[in-house]
Write a protein that holds these residues in place. Structure first.
Motif: not given
Length: 311
Positions: A15-22, A248-257, A264-272
């Motif tokens: 999700l991030s390469q920032n050590p503090k955020l990690e 569940f379906f909102g983020p899934c549809t956004f990613i896989y349709m 860039n925001g796919d990783k954050m969407v996948a968290l849902f």
């Protein structure tokens, strides 16, 4: 497509390469994963050990909780481990196994949500025939169908990626192995693979979503003929399921349709759909459902009473 594979290990950017955020992510997602395990295990135990929650709705809810645990376990433990590691690696075979798990348990959840919507439709629109239509044998067949459909989907996705050649680079811009980020690393034309993936995953996501829309449209239409108390009870029962479906379906549809593209925001969407939904499902189903809450109180009060008397 000739298979040339020089890659034995992939690197997950996370999700991030920032050590503090990690460090923050490590604490947050460790808590989330613990909540997923505890919340869903509580529902499984309550439904399995109680004598009250024996209707088809709770039969499917138990398996939905089991799938939530498996689905999040396919990605979250590795993500947490990588937050502690300096080099965030995953083997080629480990990546393929993770891909299989994600595309097996994800569609299983989709199919279970569709089956649960059908269950609500029968319960509200055909209450007099409910126990006849949703008998134990039919429920088991629906459950088996969900598992088999998801298995077929996952086999197609995994077989597709096993044929894709990787000869470097090996850095996956995600926190788990998924088709679109991996296709970006292939050293061959992946247009056909992208089309197959979009058609396969899109059919599951869109087909499930359309089925759910039809089910709830029919339910809402049937509620016009019922009393105010009947409408209130029906809407309360369906409210939990609708909340889970949207989340569940909102983020899934956004990613896989989409076609074979990544944002860039796919990783954050996948968290849902990999973490947030499995974590909130137990809360949604218990906080909005008096039967589940009462069954939990009775079951655990009984356990405490027996334990106290045993002493």
């Amino acid at each position: 497509m000739e298979k040339i594979n020089n890659v034995t290990v992939f690197i997950l950017r996370g999700l991030s390469q920032n050590p503090k955020l990690e460090e923050v992510c490590l604490v947050v997602f460790s808590f989330f994963y613990s909540a997923i395990l505890l919340g869903n295990l509580l529902i499984i135990l309550t439904v399995s050990m109680g004598n009250v929650l024996q209707s088809p709705m709770y039969f499917f809810l138990k398996y939905l909780s089991f799938v939530d645990i498996c689905y999040s376990s396919a990605t979250v433990p590795k993500m947490i481990f990588n937050l502690l590691a300096k080099t965030k690696t995953i083997s080629y075979m480990g990546c393929m196994l993770q891909l299989f798990g994600v595309h097996f348990f994800g569609p299983t959840e989709v199919f279970l949500l569709v089956v649960m919507a059908y269950d609500r439709y029968v319960a509200i629109c055909k209450p007099l025939h409910y126990m006849t239509i949703m008998d134990q044998d039919r429920c088991k067949k629906m459950l088996l169908g969900a598992w088999l459909g998801a298995f077929l989907h996952s086999v197609i996705e995994t077989s597709l990626m096993l044929k894709v050649p990787f000869c470097g680079p090996n850095v996956i811009d995600h926190y788990f192995c998924d088709v679109h980020p991996m296709l970006k690393l292939a050293c061959a034309d992946t247009y056909a693979a992208g089309v197959v993936d979009t058609a396969n995953s899109g059919t599951v996501a869109l087909g499930g979503f359309i089925t759910l829309i039809i089910s709830y449209t029919l339910i809402l239409l049937s509620l016009r003929k019922q009393s105010a108390e009947g409408r209130r009870k029906a809407l309360s029962t369906c409210g939990s399921h609708i909340a889970v479906v949207v989340m569940f379906f909102g983020p899934c549809t956004f990613i896989y349709m989409r076609p074979n593209t990544t944002f860039n925001g796919d990783k954050m969407v996948a968290l849902f759909y990999t973490i947030i939904a499995p974590m909130l499902n137990p809360l949604i189903y218990t906080l909005r459902n008096k039967e589940v809450k009462n069954a939990m109180k009775k079951l655990w009060c009984k356990k405490i009473f027996l334990k106290t008397n045993g002493k």
